[in-house]
Design a protein around this motif. Structure first.
Motif, PDB file in Angstrom:
ATOM      1  N   LYS A   1       0.821  -1.210   0.000  1.00  0.00           N
ATOM      2  CA  LYS A   1       0.000   0.000   0.000  1.00  0.00           C
ATOM      3  C   LYS A   1       0.860   1.268   0.000  1.00  0.00           C
ATOM      4  O   LYS A   1       0.407   2.324  -0.421  1.00  0.00           O
ATOM      5  CB  LYS A   1      -0.895   0.040   1.246  1.00  0.00           C
ATOM      6  CG  LYS A   1      -1.614  -1.257   1.582  1.00  0.00           C
ATOM      7  CD  LYS A   1      -2.711  -1.574   0.606  1.00  0.00           C
ATOM      8  CE  LYS A   1      -3.485  -2.828   1.052  1.00  0.00           C
ATOM      9  NZ  LYS A   1      -4.520  -3.216   0.086  1.00  0.00           N
ATOM     10  N   SER A   2       2.089   1.146   0.517  1.00  0.00           N
ATOM     11  CA  SER A   2       2.999   2.291   0.629  1.00  0.00           C
ATOM     12  C   SER A   2       4.082   2.166  -0.433  1.00  0.00           C
ATOM     13  O   SER A   2       4.664   1.085  -0.616  1.00  0.00           O
ATOM     14  CB  SER A   2       3.632   2.333   2.027  1.00  0.00           C
ATOM     15  OG  SER A   2       4.555   3.397   2.130  1.00  0.00           O
TER      16      SER A   2
ATOM     17  N   GLU B   1       1.573   5.988   1.696  1.00  0.00           N
ATOM     18  CA  GLU B   1       0.433   5.101   1.494  1.00  0.00           C
ATOM     19  C   GLU B   1      -0.504   5.649   0.433  1.00  0.00           C
ATOM     20  O   GLU B   1      -0.869   6.820   0.439  1.00  0.00           O
ATOM     21  CB  GLU B   1      -0.325   4.908   2.804  1.00  0.00           C
ATOM     22  CG  GLU B   1      -1.421   3.855   2.713  1.00  0.00           C
ATOM     23  CD  GLU B   1      -1.990   3.476   4.057  1.00  0.00           C
ATOM     24  OE1 GLU B   1      -3.123   2.955   4.096  1.00  0.00           O
ATOM     25  OE2 GLU B   1      -1.310   3.711   5.080  1.00  0.00           O
TER      26      GLU B   1
ATOM     27  N   THR C   1      -4.134   5.236  -1.109  1.00  0.00           N
ATOM     28  CA  THR C   1      -5.478   4.694  -0.792  1.00  0.00           C
ATOM     29  C   THR C   1      -6.433   4.769  -1.975  1.00  0.00           C
ATOM     30  O   THR C   1      -7.374   3.988  -2.070  1.00  0.00           O
ATOM     31  CB  THR C   1      -6.094   5.432   0.400  1.00  0.00           C
ATOM     32  OG1 THR C   1      -6.145   6.839   0.102  1.00  0.00           O
ATOM     33  CG2 THR C   1      -5.268   5.228   1.653  1.00  0.00           C
TER      34      THR C   1
END
Length: 252
Positions: free
Chosen positions: A187-188, A244, A246
């Protein structure tokens, strides 16, 4: 054992670390090999048959990494460079093929090039294992994936879908546009943009339309907790911390 002196162990540890960092890249292209039959470790002549050269000591790892191991006591060797632009992984020097170059390679390194357009995901540098662990001193990627760093060589448009479904694509016209999507595991993200030494670097970077802050050193870069970047002009590199992601798709 006595024959394994500290220098040898040090060199082996460095090689093992790089091997771990490349695990996502190898696994993704391993899945591709299962689907297509094209191996992860690809003979030079298989990938560039029109080149006419068929060295038995130079190969492609996936489509984007040209590898030339040192297979004798002599640290110097001749390396065939196929058509197109290739960037020395360590120095940023651009070699344009087809050509032949000579390199002197230390035991703690390897002759390695990135193809123009390349996308290579690299796991966190401090990773010790891909499996699980009960030791607090061991960094496990499966338990804490951390930040995935995408090495990107702009110039030829390309797209890469990682084994966890994270995606990076890049196009180059008046400017370089990079699109990122998170996956099931990662995610990062960070970016290691490779333009090549003696190449003028972009004067401005934006993430999601906002201009990025610049820092002056790698140490300061490591402390970033919001998007930032720093440049290494002598190698033609820009390191970008994104953090991150999203949104389904984010743009740099």
């Amino acid at each position: 054992e006595p024959q394994y002196d500290e220098t040898t162990l040090h060199d082996f540890r460095l090689a093992a670390k790089i091997n771990i960092q490349l695990a996502s890249y190898r696994f993704t292209w391993g899945l591709h090999a299962w689907e297509t039959g094209i191996p992860v470790m690809r003979p030079f002549g298989l990938m560039y048959p029109e080149d006419g050269r068929h060295p038995d000591d130079t190969y492609l790892l996936g489509p984007d990494l040209l590898v030339a191991p040192i297979v004798s006591e002599d640290p110097k060797r001749e390396i065939p460079i196929p058509e197109g632009k290739w960037i020395d992984f360590w120095t940023g020097v651009i070699d344009e093929g087809p050509t032949q170059v000579e390199r002197e390679v230390a035991m703690d390194s390897i002759a390695l090039w990135l193809r123009e357009g390349a996308i290579v995901p690299m796991l966190r540098k401090d990773a010790d294992t891909l499996g699980t662990t009960t030791s607090a001193d061991v960094v496990s990627v499966s338990q804490d994936p951390g930040t995935l760093t995408w090495i990107v060589v702009p110039g030829i448009d390309n797209s890469y879908t990682n084994h966890d479904s994270s995606v990076l694509s890049h196009t180059s016209e008046a400017s370089v546009l990079i699109k990122l999507s998170p996956g099931d595991l990662f995610k990062s993200f960070a970016l290691d943009l490779r333009f090549g030494s003696e190449t003028q670097l972009p004067e401005q970077l934006k993430f999601q339309g906002q201009e990025l802050a610049t820092v002056e050193s790698e140490d300061a870069f490591k402390e970033c907790d919001t998007p930032c970047y720093f440049t290494v002009p002598e190698q033609g590199r820009i390191h970008v911390f994104v953090g991150e992601v999203t949104a389904a798709e984010s743009e740099l």
